[in-house]
Write a protein that holds these residues in place. Structure first.
Motif, short mmCIF file in Angstrom:
data_model
loop_
_atom_site.label_atom_id
_atom_site.label_comp_id
_atom_site.label_asym_id
_atom_site.label_seq_id
_atom_site.Cartn_x
_atom_site.Cartn_y
_atom_site.Cartn_z
N HIS A 105 9.34 17.29 4.18
CA HIS A 105 9.54 15.84 4.51
C HIS A 105 8.26 15.41 4.42
O HIS A 105 8.16 14.43 3.47
CB HIS A 105 10.02 15.72 5.93
CG HIS A 105 10.25 14.30 6.08
ND1 HIS A 105 11.42 13.59 5.36
CD2 HIS A 105 9.56 13.24 6.93
CE1 HIS A 105 11.37 12.17 5.85
NE2 HIS A 105 10.26 12.08 6.73
N ALA A 106 7.22 15.91 5.14
CA ALA A 106 5.53 15.27 4.88
C ALA A 106 4.94 15.29 3.59
O ALA A 106 4.26 14.77 3.18
CB ALA A 106 4.95 15.84 5.96
N GLU A 107 5.41 16.28 2.61
CA GLU A 107 4.77 16.64 1.37
C GLU A 107 5.50 15.55 0.31
O GLU A 107 4.97 15.70 -0.59
CB GLU A 107 5.21 18.00 1.12
CG GLU A 107 4.21 18.82 2.01
CD GLU A 107 4.50 20.45 1.53
OE1 GLU A 107 5.82 20.66 0.85
OE2 GLU A 107 3.61 21.21 1.76
N ILE A 108 6.63 14.94 0.42
CA ILE A 108 6.86 14.11 -0.64
C ILE A 108 7.04 12.69 -0.19
O ILE A 108 7.43 11.58 -1.03
CB ILE A 108 8.44 14.52 -0.86
CG1 ILE A 108 9.36 14.40 0.22
CG2 ILE A 108 8.64 15.85 -1.47
CD1 ILE A 108 10.81 14.74 0.03
N ARG A 109 6.42 12.29 0.89
CA ARG A 109 6.20 10.99 1.33
C ARG A 109 4.88 10.61 1.52
O ARG A 109 3.94 11.36 2.39
CB ARG A 109 6.92 10.60 2.34
CG ARG A 109 8.44 10.49 2.43
CD ARG A 109 8.99 10.29 3.48
NE ARG A 109 10.74 9.87 3.50
CZ ARG A 109 11.49 10.75 3.19
NH1 ARG A 109 11.39 12.18 3.30
NH2 ARG A 109 12.78 10.45 2.81
N LEU A 110 4.30 9.55 1.20
CA LEU A 110 2.93 9.01 1.42
C LEU A 110 3.06 8.14 2.58
O LEU A 110 3.99 7.18 2.56
CB LEU A 110 2.18 8.27 0.58
CG LEU A 110 1.87 9.14 -1.00
CD1 LEU A 110 1.54 8.16 -1.95
CD2 LEU A 110 0.74 10.13 -0.46
N ARG A 111 2.37 8.43 3.84
CA ARG A 111 2.57 7.47 4.80
C ARG A 111 0.97 6.79 5.25
O ARG A 111 0.20 7.43 5.38
CB ARG A 111 2.73 8.15 6.11
CG ARG A 111 4.29 9.00 6.16
CD ARG A 111 4.53 9.54 7.31
NE ARG A 111 6.06 9.95 7.18
CZ ARG A 111 7.20 9.11 7.87
NH1 ARG A 111 6.50 7.92 8.05
NH2 ARG A 111 8.21 9.44 7.59
N SER A 112 1.04 5.53 5.23
CA SER A 112 0.05 4.87 5.51
C SER A 112 -0.46 4.84 6.68
O SER A 112 0.14 5.27 7.72
CB SER A 112 0.23 3.20 5.32
OG SER A 112 0.97 2.62 6.11
N PRO A 113 -1.95 4.43 7.12
CA PRO A 113 -2.35 4.17 8.51
C PRO A 113 -1.43 3.41 9.21
O PRO A 113 -0.85 2.57 8.64
CB PRO A 113 -3.79 3.90 8.39
CG PRO A 113 -4.24 4.31 6.74
CD PRO A 113 -2.89 4.39 6.23
N ASP A 114 -1.55 3.68 10.53
CA ASP A 114 -0.55 2.81 11.40
C ASP A 114 -1.07 1.27 11.40
O ASP A 114 -2.19 1.00 11.37
CB ASP A 114 -0.56 3.06 12.80
CG ASP A 114 0.09 4.31 12.87
OD1 ASP A 114 0.95 4.64 11.88
OD2 ASP A 114 0.22 5.15 13.90
N PHE A 115 0.06 0.27 11.32
CA PHE A 115 -0.13 -1.24 11.49
C PHE A 115 0.37 -1.58 13.21
O PHE A 115 1.36 -0.84 13.50
CB PHE A 115 0.83 -2.25 10.58
CG PHE A 115 0.20 -1.95 9.23
CD1 PHE A 115 -0.61 -2.92 8.65
CD2 PHE A 115 0.55 -1.04 8.25
CE1 PHE A 115 -1.23 -2.78 7.38
CE2 PHE A 115 0.43 -0.93 7.04
CZ PHE A 115 -0.52 -1.97 6.53
#
Length: 192
Positions: free
Chosen positions: A166-176
């Motif tokens: 799951h983590a390898e196919i999604r880019l997750r931004s730093p938190d807002f």
């Protein structure tokens, strides 16, 4: 985290940076606890006895926590996101290695805002961009394959390495800290 203030023509810049002293503290604490665990409970593992299995489970559980501290401090790259209309640039940095990845909006299957609340009472938000099937997230720090293999193993030791996680196919931004800020940054990315 709040995004940097911007006018319509300027990029939105987000970053998740772990200062080097904090990295050294986490790595040192993890290493010290690993040594302490092995010195204190290691002798209970040999010679084999009735309690070896019991102490073995405790040692493995403890090592999974202490080695996660060491791996997280040594292998977790800093990220800086630069969001422009229809373009995303992510800079990864780990100690003296830097890698820059640029994505066009067409490179993503979807982008949306998601809650990133894990274990605290404070709810934070992230921009999550999903890559098309067959593409995986590359940090550009693959020049250290041994360290990247250790990190992949620590993330999921029983995983099938042929299937992207799951983590390898999604880019997750730093938190807002606010959903409105995350939605504003996503709208800036989607702007024509």
């Amino acid at each position: 985290m709040e995004a940097t203030p911007h006018t319509s023509g300027e990029p939105i810049i987000l970053s998740h940076i772990m200062p080097t002293p904090i990295r050294l503290i986490f790595g040192g604490v993890g290493l010290a606890l690993t040594i302490l665990l092995l010195v204190e409970l290691g002798p209970a593992l040999w010679p084999p006895s009735f309690l070896t299995l019991f102490f073995g489970i405790i040692v493995l559980g403890g090592l999974s926590v202490t080695l996660a501290f060491v791996a997280g401090s040594a292998l977790g790259p800093d990220q800086t996101w630069e969001i422009r209309p229809r373009k995303l640039t992510i800079t990864y940095q780990l100690f003296n290695q830097t890698s820059v990845k640029t994505y066009d909006l067409r490179d993503f299957e979807s982008c949306d805002v998601a809650s990133s609340q894990y274990d605290s009472d404070v709810e934070t938000y992230q921009i999550v961009c999903r890559l098309p099937l067959g593409r995986t997230v590359q940090t550009g720090l693959e020049s250290t394959p041994f360290l990247m293999a250790i990190l992949a193993f620590l993330q999921n030791p029983i995983a099938n390495f042929n299937v992207p996680r799951h983590a390898e196919i999604r880019l997750r931004s730093p938190d807002f800290s606010k959903r409105e800020e995350a939605e504003r940054a996503l709208a800036h990315l989607m702007k024509r």
